[in-house]
Design an enzyme around this catalytic site. Structure first.
Site, PDB file in Angstrom:
ATOM      1  N   GLY A  13      27.712  46.499   0.791  1.00  0.00           N
ATOM      2  CA  GLY A  13      28.330  46.742  -0.520  1.00  0.00           C
ATOM      3  C   GLY A  13      27.956  45.764  -1.615  1.00  0.00           C
ATOM      4  N   GLY A  15      24.913  45.815  -3.333  1.00  0.00           N
ATOM      5  CA  GLY A  15      24.000  46.376  -4.326  1.00  0.00           C
ATOM      6  C   GLY A  15      22.587  46.613  -3.820  1.00  0.00           C
ATOM      7  CE  LYS A  33      21.558  53.300   4.634  1.00  0.00           C
ATOM      8  NZ  LYS A  33      22.013  52.013   4.067  1.00  0.00           N
ATOM      9  CD  GLU A 100      20.077  50.543   1.142  1.00  0.00           C
ATOM     10  OE1 GLU A 100      19.683  51.388   0.313  1.00  0.00           O
ATOM     11  OE2 GLU A 100      21.263  50.172   1.239  1.00  0.00           O
TER      12      GLU A 100
HETATM   13  N1  LIG Z   1      23.587  45.753 -10.512  1.00  0.00           N
HETATM   14  C1  LIG Z   1      24.746  46.446 -10.424  1.00  0.00           C
HETATM   15  N2  LIG Z   1      25.478  46.683 -11.537  1.00  0.00           N
HETATM   16  C2  LIG Z   1      26.624  47.363 -11.456  1.00  0.00           C
HETATM   17  N3  LIG Z   1      27.143  47.870 -10.329  1.00  0.00           N
HETATM   18  C3  LIG Z   1      26.460  47.680  -9.188  1.00  0.00           C
HETATM   19  C4  LIG Z   1      25.238  46.957  -9.176  1.00  0.00           C
HETATM   20  N4  LIG Z   1      24.797  46.906  -7.912  1.00  0.00           N
HETATM   21  C5  LIG Z   1      25.698  47.576  -7.180  1.00  0.00           C
HETATM   22  N5  LIG Z   1      26.709  48.046  -7.928  1.00  0.00           N
HETATM   23  C6  LIG Z   1      27.864  48.834  -7.450  1.00  0.00           C
HETATM   24  O1  LIG Z   1      28.335  48.217  -6.250  1.00  0.00           O
HETATM   25  C7  LIG Z   1      28.628  49.188  -5.261  1.00  0.00           C
HETATM   26  C8  LIG Z   1      27.843  48.907  -3.999  1.00  0.00           C
HETATM   27  O2  LIG Z   1      26.448  48.997  -4.275  1.00  0.00           O
HETATM   28  P1  LIG Z   1      25.409  49.542  -3.222  1.00  0.00           P
HETATM   29  O3  LIG Z   1      25.811  50.870  -2.705  1.00  0.00           O
HETATM   30  O4  LIG Z   1      24.065  49.433  -3.848  1.00  0.00           O
HETATM   31  O5  LIG Z   1      25.597  48.458  -2.054  1.00  0.00           O
HETATM   32  P2  LIG Z   1      24.831  48.350  -0.650  1.00  0.00           P
HETATM   33  O6  LIG Z   1      24.585  46.896  -0.439  1.00  0.00           O
HETATM   34  O7  LIG Z   1      23.676  49.248  -0.636  1.00  0.00           O
HETATM   35  O8  LIG Z   1      25.904  48.862   0.402  1.00  0.00           O
HETATM   36  P3  LIG Z   1      25.678  49.420   1.919  1.00  0.00           P
HETATM   37  O9  LIG Z   1      25.683  48.222   2.798  1.00  0.00           O
HETATM   38  O10 LIG Z   1      26.870  50.290   2.119  1.00  0.00           O
HETATM   39  O11 LIG Z   1      24.378  50.186   1.969  1.00  0.00           O
HETATM   40  C9  LIG Z   1      28.320  50.546  -5.870  1.00  0.00           C
HETATM   41  O12 LIG Z   1      29.514  51.109  -6.315  1.00  0.00           O
HETATM   42  C10 LIG Z   1      27.421  50.242  -7.024  1.00  0.00           C
HETATM   43  O13 LIG Z   1      27.586  51.175  -8.042  1.00  0.00           O
HETATM   44 MG   LIG Z   2      23.217  50.858   0.613  1.00  0.00          MG
END
Ligand SMILES: Nc1ncnc2c1ncn2[C@@H]1O[C@H](COP(=O)(O)OP(=O)(O)OP(=O)(O)O)[C@@H](O)[C@H]1O
Ligand SMILES: [Mg+2]
Length: 212
Positions: A13, A15, A33, A100
């Protein structure tokens, strides 16, 4: 082989998918993925399609789509299956490939396999996404140690969050891993805004070579 990249991170979570969408778009590449755990919300592939403007033919099908948003080993168990690492083979594509992981490096795929083991077997350079908030120094350095322990190649660190120069600097010094840039928190997350933020904050040439 064209450039392949693994996008992993210190945590779930933080980003990774948003960063991966921006990177795939910037490289004009493919996104994969391998293990998607959780199907009720938008999947990571769907997010990359929406936020990266990546056409569907450049989003490769997941090897495993598991229904429960949990650690893949558990999510697989709940679905009555198990993850066979022999199915986790990066697809053959004619352009850059962004892969990813799920969650962080030490997330289990089964009772005897974590994502970092798979990355080590692939020998594809990892981009470590990390937060800039309190706690990130510890999580980032631990993640780097885990990768080094398994001889996972590391491309660099992609910071995600508001600027925190002291933190970014001590992480680079102690880890010896370069920063690739920092994706700021965008108040409104749109494909156009994300693309601009990536171009303003990352040097595309950094994604052309692997540091030792
Ligand atoms: N640079 C950013 N600016 C604004 N919001 C962001 C940004 N990066 C991520 N978010 C928000 O944070 C949340 C988590 O982002 P994301 O899904 O990319 O995380 P993740 O690391 O891929 O999670 P997972 O481990 O579940 O794959 C989402 O709601 C996304 O919209
Ligand atoms: Mg993710």
């Amino acid at each position: 082989m064209t450039a392949h990249f693994v996008v992993s991170g210190t945590d779930t979570g933080l980003g990774k998918t948003v960063f991966a969408a921006a990177l795939t778009n910037a490289l004009g590449g493919y996104y994969w993925k391998p293990v998607q755990a959780g199907l009720d919300e938008e999947t990571d592939s769907q997010t990359v399609s929406r936020l990266g403007g990546v056409p569907s033919e450049r989003i490769l099908p997941e090897a495993y789509k598991l229904s429960t948003p949990a650690s893949p080993h558990l999510s697989a168990q709940i679905d009555g299956t198990s993850i066979d690492p022999r199915r986790l083979v990066p697809p053959d594509v004619d352009g850059p490939l962004v892969i990813e992981g799920a969650g962080g490096l030490m997330v289990p795929l089964s009772e005897n396999l974590v994502f970092a083991d798979v990355f080590a077997a692939w020998q594809i350079p990892v981009i470590l996404c990390t937060r800039t908030t309190l706690g990130t120094i510890n999580h980032t350095l631990l993640s780097v140690e885990a990768m080094r322990h398994r001889a996972v190649p590391i491309l660099g660190i992609a910071f995600i969050g508001n600027e925190n120069l002291e933190t970014e600097s001590i992480i680079s010094k102690l880890s010896g891993i370069r920063s690739l840039g920092r994706l700021p928190i965008l108040t409104s997350l749109t494909a156009t805004g994300l693309s601009r933020a990536f171009h303003d904050n990352f040097d595309r040439s950094a994604f052309g070579e692997v540091s030792p």
